[in-house]
Design an enzyme around this catalytic site. Structure first.
Site, PDB file in Angstrom:
ATOM      1  N   HIS A 121      49.737  40.813  41.008  1.00  0.00           N
ATOM      2  CA  HIS A 121      49.124  39.463  42.057  1.00  0.00           C
ATOM      3  C   HIS A 121      50.379  38.181  41.523  1.00  0.00           C
ATOM      4  CE1 HIS A 121      45.940  36.519  43.132  1.00  0.00           C
ATOM      5  NE2 HIS A 121      45.124  38.073  43.662  1.00  0.00           N
ATOM      6  N   ASP A 198      47.118  41.012  32.109  1.00  0.00           N
ATOM      7  CA  ASP A 198      46.656  39.983  33.413  1.00  0.00           C
ATOM      8  C   ASP A 198      45.295  40.804  33.745  1.00  0.00           C
ATOM      9  OD1 ASP A 198      45.056  39.104  35.939  1.00  0.00           O
ATOM     10  OD2 ASP A 198      46.937  39.183  36.870  1.00  0.00           O
ATOM     11  N   GLN A 201      41.131  41.770  36.848  1.00  0.00           N
ATOM     12  CA  GLN A 201      40.484  42.991  37.686  1.00  0.00           C
ATOM     13  C   GLN A 201      40.425  44.331  36.996  1.00  0.00           C
ATOM     14  OE1 GLN A 201      39.932  43.851  41.071  1.00  0.00           O
ATOM     15  NE2 GLN A 201      40.485  41.903  41.883  1.00  0.00           N
ATOM     16  N   LYS A 224      35.055  37.573  38.896  1.00  0.00           N
ATOM     17  CA  LYS A 224      35.005  39.186  39.172  1.00  0.00           C
ATOM     18  C   LYS A 224      34.301  39.641  38.088  1.00  0.00           C
ATOM     19  CE  LYS A 224      39.882  38.381  40.882  1.00  0.00           C
ATOM     20  NZ  LYS A 224      40.138  38.799  42.608  1.00  0.00           N
ATOM     21  N   CYS A 362      47.227  39.387  48.392  1.00  0.00           N
ATOM     22  CA  CYS A 362      48.133  38.356  47.314  1.00  0.00           C
ATOM     23  C   CYS A 362      48.963  39.063  46.751  1.00  0.00           C
ATOM     24  CB  CYS A 362      47.322  38.102  46.670  1.00  0.00           C
ATOM     25  SG  CYS A 362      45.967  36.533  47.386  1.00  0.00           S
TER      26      CYS A 362
HETATM   27  C1  LIG Z   1      45.498  41.104  39.497  1.00  0.00           C
HETATM   28  C2  LIG Z   1      44.589  39.925  39.804  1.00  0.00           C
HETATM   29  N1  LIG Z   1      45.378  38.561  39.347  1.00  0.00           N
HETATM   30  C3  LIG Z   1      45.223  37.274  38.944  1.00  0.00           C
HETATM   31  C4  LIG Z   1      43.774  37.190  40.419  1.00  0.00           C
HETATM   32  C5  LIG Z   1      43.519  35.855  39.951  1.00  0.00           C
HETATM   33  O1  LIG Z   1      42.457  35.756  39.838  1.00  0.00           O
HETATM   34  P1  LIG Z   1      41.426  34.322  39.841  1.00  0.00           P
HETATM   35  O2  LIG Z   1      40.748  34.554  41.458  1.00  0.00           O
HETATM   36  O3  LIG Z   1      40.210  34.069  38.145  1.00  0.00           O
HETATM   37  O4  LIG Z   1      42.018  32.975  39.625  1.00  0.00           O
HETATM   38  C6  LIG Z   1      43.317  38.109  41.037  1.00  0.00           C
HETATM   39  C7  LIG Z   1      42.308  37.569  42.191  1.00  0.00           C
HETATM   40  O5  LIG Z   1      42.037  38.026  42.815  1.00  0.00           O
HETATM   41  C8  LIG Z   1      43.421  39.149  40.651  1.00  0.00           C
HETATM   42  O6  LIG Z   1      43.269  40.619  41.645  1.00  0.00           O
END
Ligand SMILES: Cc1ncc(COP(=O)(O)O)c(C=O)c1O
Ligand SMILES: Cc1ncc(COP(=O)(O)O)c(C=O)c1O
Lengths: 404, 145, 404, 145
Positions: A121, A198, A201, A224, A362
């Site tokens: 992402h 990370d 998800q 999420k 993204c």
């Molecule tokens: C894989 C991944 N990493 C990071 C993020 C960013 O998370 P946050 O919305 O909590 O900043 C997202 C969310 O869209 C995501 O899907």
């Protein structure tokens, strides 16, 4: 809880879009919130609203206790060694930026390498690009195979003694790939690298155990995993956090301030400058209890059944191609429709009451990897049903009828 | 509830599927690039202006049905116009797709009146227009977000 | 609204602590929330919950619209030139850290000076200490007079061509001093400095007009102006924001990402990486409407009356000393009780149902200036009444009876 | 509702107002500094240990009634004890002020039993103890937050 009774927990799912009942298939963007989470937020504002940590009065005491209890709940759900390993932040993005700026930036020198993957992402790409720019470190990228899984051999060969840090998605938001993070972190550690996962998800879907994965940092997104917006966590190993300098300065993160000398507070407070999202943290604590009430086993098996069912539905539609449907996959169905742009699919589905996401999610580099600029993404959660996926299938056929 | 058929009129879907003005305008006197991060789409618009008159408009890049059809019909309608006329055509067009009252626009643009009921698609309908106007002004990259 | 009907808006005020009805005098820590704000948050979660900006479906569209409307409301309340001048952050602390790291850090060189005052909150001290440490810049501190007001002559003499940035509290949280920020910023600008006003304590109390103050940045704390926790704003002049590099990297703040080149999104999105506190922003929008419903004029006159009344109550108690009661003061009563430590006063007051804050109020240098390590602080808001202050007086007398 | 009189027993307020053990222990073999950011208070505890026996404990610094009285009574009770005995006294004391069940502690410490009903004051009651134990171990600065 049965699946039917699970759905009843989510007030936002009881609504219609136009004359169609809502089918929410955008949980990878943000999950819906169970009533218990909404109520925990409301209860805080209606009964305990006060600032925390420094207050001697009853409300402040109650607020502090609820906030710190939430920290304990999260630590226990995600297998942290101790509550102090949980730092409250806005979300996974802030968690990763904190690592990049507070841990990596002071440690990186020219020629050092950071290794990520092609399926990240933007939140797990851009913070590293920024810190590379600041320090002269180099960003390396492990490629993705055609089925959407990580090329593990290539990943291993990219690890070297120059690799200072590795950061990998636990689950890809764009295509749902589940990475074997425990194994990947073990390789990274052998190479001497600090490891970041990370988990944005993952936490709303899989059993996550921070100690077992044995990474140094784990980024969590509250919204999420059935929690409120504006709250998330950075999990960090206690020893690593102790060595890490604070990132933001302000109230609560200091022990004492003078113009000559300022001393930092202990972990985790050192990293929580200013008034935190108190209601958000308390709501996230309630989300943890909601997850525990259902149990990850139920969640995983329900989502896996839905995933298989949904793949079947989509594969039976001519002109639909699944993107990156690997064997180890969370509940994400990423697909394209021949001759119909994803944005138009999205509009037509919305008109049918079916909420999906369209675009690059993204994850532009991953899109490029598959030669696409966008996909349609239906993402699942514990409240979805096979009927939801039937509705998805019908709406996709409608899109093909109109534009295909 | 908004009606899908109002959005995807036959004229729109026809121009979306078979755009007539894809490519690059030669000689290219003005060029602009537009981004719609919402779709992940990019568009490149090239223009030949001669003696203050737009002689040719072409566009390239991938886009959704609305943005493609809008680019294609825009390319058609701008030929023979001055940049100032382009600007005022866009003012009307923008009012049509994003405004509230009645507007009078050329028939070819009126097919986008359904967009008004789909606010998330306004950016798609206007991307090519934003891009061409910025190209005529300065040739800058523009974004609709 | 009359004062009585204003109180009715705040559910948390309708409760008892033990057998005493709650008197909440800790609004400088965080204000209570009107029902309309709580309801706006609930409504979002129950009806519109979705991620914003990138969604084509109805929920996402509604959420985006509410979020952006909140931005417009705030811009209009605080006199920004345009909504894009409002950046959503967690709170005033994050706002100031963003300026320190994104604006100041790349611009400061050794020997440059940052000027603050002796009455600042730690959140307006520590971020500057950190960036001075990082860049070799020097932190200068304008002194405070005995009545708690700023020594303006000393302030002026500390301004020089080396002064790159000036950061000043609009209102002191510890003692309530209202600084003449428009005038102070004008002097700073003459010296060529960029100006920051820490408005954390101002927006819930005074009419703030960003354009009139004419500072470059203005930090806002949502939870101190009847809004939810975890939300605040950085107001920045559009041209200044355009020149400022992004701070955090991630989703939403980019236009396009590739491993070779990443381009930033426009202001304000460039500074809002990741999923923001959507519910928080929407709640803050509702808080703005609440404030507009009452009007700053009513708020100011009500608080000024209460302040005068409260000063009278406290001054009539032998052994009570007001700390820093300047002429231009917001509704903050900071005081000490002879022979009774503030922490004990706090406990005894809490027992009487009166919630105040005790300690250094995250303003250690100011405490030191007055030769104190702590004070008792009763801070007022629009929902307080003269009866609240009578209860305060009685409880203080009780504390003296027990411990004095 | 918790009772204020249980918290501020006469013995407590007396020791708070007239502490007997303020000052610096001489010879000072161990020294510790404790912070309670909640009150903004600091305490310095000095100890003379001779032959494994605590001979003198003194404290300095400003604090609230609870922390002052606790420091003063602690200073009294520790004389003649070994560091290990000090540790186990603290275990009992901590259980008294922060625990749930019944505990048996010396009468001079039992006056703090009311603290249990005031959780925000536990740190005040235990600050001197944390500080002295850390001093006996290593002489480090400690914080209760
Ligand atoms: C894989 C991944 N990493 C990071 C993020 C960013 O998370 P946050 O919305 O909590 O900043 C997202 C969310 O869209 C995501 O899907
Ligand atoms: C004057 C002042 N500045 C900054 C802050 C920090 O604000 P926030 O809690 O929104 O981070 C506060 C709040 O305590 C304050 O009173």
């Amino acid at each position: 809880m049965t699946t039917a009774s699970i759905v009843d927990n989510f007030p936002a799912l009881r609504q219609s879009i136009g004359d169609k009942s809502l089918v929410y298939l955008d949980s990878a963007a943000t999950t819906q919130k169970p009533q218990s989470v909404i109520d925990a937020v409301t209860r805080y504002y209606e009964h305990d609203n006060a600032n925390i940590h420094r207050g001697v009065h009853t409300l402040s005491q109650r607020a502090t206790q609820s906030y710190e209890n939430a920290r304990k709940n999260i630590a226990s759900l995600l297998g942290a060694n101790r509550p102090e390993e949980v730092i409250f932040v806005r979300g996974a993005t802030e968690a990763i930026n904190m690592i990049a700026q507070a841990w990596a930036r002071p440690r990186l020198v020219e020629g050092d390498e950071i290794l990520i993957t092609e399926m990240e992402h933007h939140s797990n790409i851009v913070p590293w690009q920024i810190v590379c720019e600041q320090t002269g470190a180099i960003l390396k990228v492990a490629p993705v195979l055609d089925d959407g899984s990580l090329d593990i051999e290539a990943y291993k060969s990219l690890l070297s003694e120059d690799t200072v840090l590795v950061s990998i998605a636990h689950v890809s938001n764009a295509i749902g790939t589940i990475n074997p993070v425990q194994e990947l972190c073990a390789f990274a550690k052998e190479a001497g690298a600090t490891t970041v996962v990370d988990g944005a998800q993952a936490c709303g879907h899989l059993q996550v155990n921070f100690q077992e994965i044995d990474c140094d940092f784990y980024a969590v997104s509250g919204h999420k995993m059935f929690g409120p917006t504006g709250i998330g966590c950075l999990l960090g190993k206690y020893e690593v956090l102790q060595e890490m300098e604070p990132w933001q300065g302000g109230g609560d993160m200091i022990l004492s301030v003078s113009f000559e000398e300022t001393t930092w507070n202990d972990v985790p407070f050192k990293f929580e400058a200013g008034t935190p999202n108190i209601a958000g943290a308390i709501g996230l604590g309630a989300a943890v209890q909601f997850i525990e009430g259902i149990g990850y086993e139920t969640m995983v098996s329900h989502e896996q059944e839905l995933l298989a069912y949904g793949r079947g539905v989509l594969e039976n539609i001519e002109g639909v191609t699944l993107v990156g449907a690997s064997e180890h996959n969370a509940g994400v169905l990423s697909f394209t429709v021949e001759g119909v742009h994803p944005h138009d699919v999205g509009t037509i589905l919305d008109h049918a009451g079916v909420a999906i996401r369209t675009g690059n999610h993204c994850a532009e580099p991953l899109m490029r990897r598959f030669g696409l600029s966008a996909t349609c993404r239906a993402s699942l959660s514990v409240y979805n049903t096979t009927e939801d996926l039937d509705r998805l299938g019908l709406a996709v056929q409608e899109a093909i009828r109109i534009l295909g | 509830m908004s009606d899908l058929r109002e959005l995807y009129l036959e004229m729109v879907t026809d121009h979306a599927k078979n755009p007539r003005h894809r490519g690059k305008a030669e000689p290219c006197t003005h060029i602009g690039t537009g981004n719609n991060p919402l779709c992940g789409d990019k568009i490149v618009v090239t223009v030949s202006v001669n003696d203050g008159i737009i002689e040719l408009v072409k566009f390239d890049g991938e886009g959704c049905a609305i943005s493609t059809a809008s680019a294609d019909l825009m390319a058609e309608i701008l030929v023979g116009k001055t940049p100032d006329e382009a600007t005022s055509l866009f003012t009307g067009f923008h009012e049509l797709v994003a405004g509230e009252g009645n507007v009078d626009v050329p028939k070819k643009l009126a097919v986008f009146s359904g967009v008004r009921e789909f606010p998330m698609r306004v950016k798609c309908a206007t991307l090519a227009w934003h891009t061409v106007l910025s190209a005529l002004e300065q040739g800058n990259e523009v974004s609709t977000e």
